[in-house]
Design an enzyme around this catalytic site. Sequence first.
Site, PDB file in Angstrom:
ATOM      1  N   TYR B 131     -35.354   4.433  35.009  1.00 20.48           N
ATOM      2  CA  TYR B 131     -36.213   3.068  35.826  1.00 20.48           C
ATOM      3  C   TYR B 131     -36.857   2.339  35.686  1.00 20.48           C
ATOM      4  CZ  TYR B 131     -37.320   0.867  40.396  1.00 20.48           C
ATOM      5  OH  TYR B 131     -37.517   0.617  41.256  1.00 20.48           O
ATOM      6  N   GLN B 260     -56.405  -4.080  26.588  1.00 20.88           N
ATOM      7  CA  GLN B 260     -56.032  -3.091  28.260  1.00 20.88           C
ATOM      8  C   GLN B 260     -56.231  -4.015  29.729  1.00 20.88           C
ATOM      9  OE1 GLN B 260     -54.863  -0.342  26.603  1.00 20.88           O
ATOM     10  NE2 GLN B 260     -54.070   0.451  28.611  1.00 20.88           N
ATOM     11  N   HIS B 263     -53.461  -6.025  32.216  1.00 18.38           N
ATOM     12  CA  HIS B 263     -52.504  -5.189  32.754  1.00 18.38           C
ATOM     13  C   HIS B 263     -52.581  -4.946  33.980  1.00 18.38           C
ATOM     14  CE1 HIS B 263     -50.026  -3.222  30.105  1.00 18.38           C
ATOM     15  NE2 HIS B 263     -51.031  -2.975  28.926  1.00 18.38           N
ATOM     16  N   GLU B 328     -56.230   7.400  28.395  1.00 13.60           N
ATOM     17  CA  GLU B 328     -54.922   7.495  27.499  1.00 13.60           C
ATOM     18  C   GLU B 328     -54.677   6.914  26.270  1.00 13.60           C
ATOM     19  OE1 GLU B 328     -53.074   4.624  30.311  1.00 13.60           O
ATOM     20  OE2 GLU B 328     -51.091   4.711  29.004  1.00 13.60           O
ATOM     21  N   HIS B 329     -55.301   6.518  25.793  1.00 12.89           N
ATOM     22  CA  HIS B 329     -55.733   5.609  24.422  1.00 12.89           C
ATOM     23  C   HIS B 329     -57.402   6.229  24.095  1.00 12.89           C
ATOM     24  CE1 HIS B 329     -52.439   2.873  26.935  1.00 12.89           C
ATOM     25  NE2 HIS B 329     -52.056   3.474  25.817  1.00 12.89           N
ATOM     26  N   ASP B 362     -48.169  -0.399  21.163  1.00 10.11           N
ATOM     27  CA  ASP B 362     -47.369  -0.805  22.640  1.00 10.11           C
ATOM     28  C   ASP B 362     -45.429  -0.758  21.744  1.00 10.11           C
ATOM     29  OD1 ASP B 362     -49.336   0.032  24.791  1.00 10.11           O
ATOM     30  OD2 ASP B 362     -50.416  -1.729  24.408  1.00 10.11           O
ATOM     31  N   HIS B 421     -34.691  47.097  39.737  1.00 10.89           N
ATOM     32  CA  HIS B 421     -34.759  47.284  38.378  1.00 10.89           C
ATOM     33  C   HIS B 421     -34.889  48.206  37.295  1.00 10.89           C
ATOM     34  CE1 HIS B 421     -35.822  42.951  40.322  1.00 10.89           C
ATOM     35  NE2 HIS B 421     -35.977  42.876  39.377  1.00 10.89           N
TER      36      HIS B 421
END
Lengths: 431, 431
Positions: B131, B260, B263, B328-329, B362, B421
């Site tokens: 996507y 950052q 964004h 995240e970073h 990035d 079993h």
Amino acid sequence: MAQRLSAQAPDFEARFTELLSSKREVSEDVDHIVRDILEDVRKRGDAAVLEYTAKFDRLTVSSMEELRVSEEEIAAALQQVPQATIDALELARERIHAHHARQMPKDDRYTDPIGVELGSIWTAVEAVGLYVPGGLASYPSSVLMNAVPAKVAGVERIAMVVPSPDGVLNPQVLAAAHIAGVTEIYRVGGAQAVAALAYGTQTIAPVSKIVGPGNAFVAAAKRRVFGTVGIDMIAGPSEVLVIADSSANPEWIAADLLAQAEHDEVAQSILITDSADLANAVEVAVEGQLKTLPKADIAGASWRDFGAIIVVDDIEAAMPLSNRIAPEHLELAVADSEVLLKKVRNAGAVFIGAHTPEAIGDYVGGSNHVLPTARSARFSSGLSVLDFVKRTSILKCTADNLRQIGPSAVVLGEAEGLSGHARSVAIRLNL
Amino acid sequence: MAQRLSAQAPDFEARFTELLSSKREVSEDVDHIVRDILEDVRKRGDAAVLEYTAKFDRLTVSSMEELRVSEEEIAAALQQVPQATIDALELARERIHAHHARQMPKDDRYTDPIGVELGSIWTAVEAVGLYVPGGLASYPSSVLMNAVPAKVAGVERIAMVVPSPDGVLNPQVLAAAHIAGVTEIYRVGGAQAVAALAYGTQTIAPVSKIVGPGNAFVAAAKRRVFGTVGIDMIAGPSEVLVIADSSANPEWIAADLLAQAEHDEVAQSILITDSADLANAVEVAVEGQLKTLPKADIAGASWRDFGAIIVVDDIEAAMPLSNRIAPEHLELAVADSEVLLKKVRNAGAVFIGAHTPEAIGDYVGGSNHVLPTARSARFSSGLSVLDFVKRTSILKCTADNLRQIGPSAVVLGEAEGLSGHARSVAIRLNL
């Protein structure tokens, strides 16, 4: 009796597609109940957990401390379990540990041809919650299959939750926990246990990931807390596909099909064979063995409603069908199993040859028995050490490196309309 | 201006905990709309996709064929993109490919000390849906970050969907798809695109896994089709944590924080430093750079509402805080970054040293920019080749092996009340 399909029949593709899409999930709509329980435990903590435990498990205690399983209780449980079971669990633990130790990923740090340092560093999840069902499906083997890979990964804290309806706990489960080295155990179950693990309470510290099977309430709760914590897969009913040729013993194959079927009325056992004689003999053997199987009611219903025997012309024609089914368990009970193995594309686990019944993998083979169900082997894997570690990527540029590749980052930042990105590189290059 | 915290302040723990739990998700309740779209596309296929595309993207065509992007369109797009951008995308692809090639797991087949054969075999997911958002957030770099690891894994089919509101497609995105080797592209977006990929239509064959970012409708649709297909993570707003000491250049750090913040108004930029002077200088630099930043409105709002500067006594005290944030970073802009690196436990990606701004990762660093957000680095990893492969476990016993370990499986089967079993093993041992 299970349905019979022939690859030669003109309606085969239609019937096979129908088999693939057979709905075996019992979807209970419990999501609104679960939402309320999660919210309540998140807000009220221990008090809410105690109330739900009194309500759902008919177990009334005055403090969370009483819900923590004590060392004395674990010692008592070990006394109650026969030595042969303890020995078998020890063997299982040892073999699971040895196999999973090979799965531990290695850090990879390197310098590329232009001098940039890159890498991947793996670290263990710090705290994991292990859900163990109570009642009938309270299996000690499942404790080992979930806890041992976490231990191998280096998880420092494993918090186990297991409901004790009317105060009853399966001593085998406590024994398995002891053998796996799990010491933090709470007598709590259902959505309230999942909430306590995900959000934490005054007594139970929160974990970062929750694994283990459970009923519809547990599954719905895990779906809802996903994001706050990690979860393992949501397991569906179990399934086996046996591919067998005329070399196979029909009684053995019948036993394998029934071993799967006894799990659940919505379990599924499928046989694909190139031998009509074997198909007939297995059919007869299943009916014969059902007569003496303790769980014949469950296994019989599963075989009748979801079982299938598919006869193909050539045993290699079984493989494209198998890959479309993407079975949780695949047995290759054929003379030349290696030829077929090379063509396996989608399967959770493969059991090779006449002397590897799937049940060996459930207990003492060493591989994990938590495997992708409901065709999800097309895109996912069984539980492993990788489920208990995570990767941090590493990047390190020198001033020289940045002069070399930085201008391309500036170009792309500007191209994407992210001038701040471009500037953070350009400012270091005096561009 | 961002909030300022001091580790020495008596209310520090309370304020830090509040920072950790700050709600940055914009939760739009679109789930009921998405459910209906999924159901409709599942039932009516192409016809439903065409209707939703006309309705939501204001793009009316008479057949699905017209929604497939043609080779001519791709060639035309390549002509429209400046050569410098094409060159930068080529460099990015090459570096992403080289880094991800090292992530490919190796098959492991071995015989254990008692002669049982075990193993893990890795295979690629057969078909993946990618996507790509339309409009403003239609980033060519994101196409590379998702498609290249799939190619490295050996995925045979990648079906890309990208909405084209009013018929407009970003030529950079088509160029990136071409560079990544993606040829099957549909001008479809939203929940209808996710449904088409998951269930298949008359024109679009179903995939096994769907990856890539999207808006609230796409995220809700991915959550709903999870199980039918695999999905990657559901990404939240982006975030960076910069740990810097007095050796850091305040203008550079300010640029990184703003990169950052530009964004998204709910993006988050945090600085932890042991230097009050640096903290002050960065604060001033941020305000200065905001004056000339094209996306100053967005970045300024993010910095004001979610930005933070935390002053600690000792730079090593930054690490426990960093591991709780699980960013995240993570940038380590300190004199001795290796000391801090050893203490990183929870982080999606680490950018080391003064010359490694996050924006390099990035685009052209080689590591992946799809990383765990919202503290999920505590339990999950960035996108990698592992997201496009799955593991099949292998078990093979001889008759001798079964005699050795089978009896323990019989014991455990009986102990768990699963006689079927136990029988499937016992029958082979004449027990």
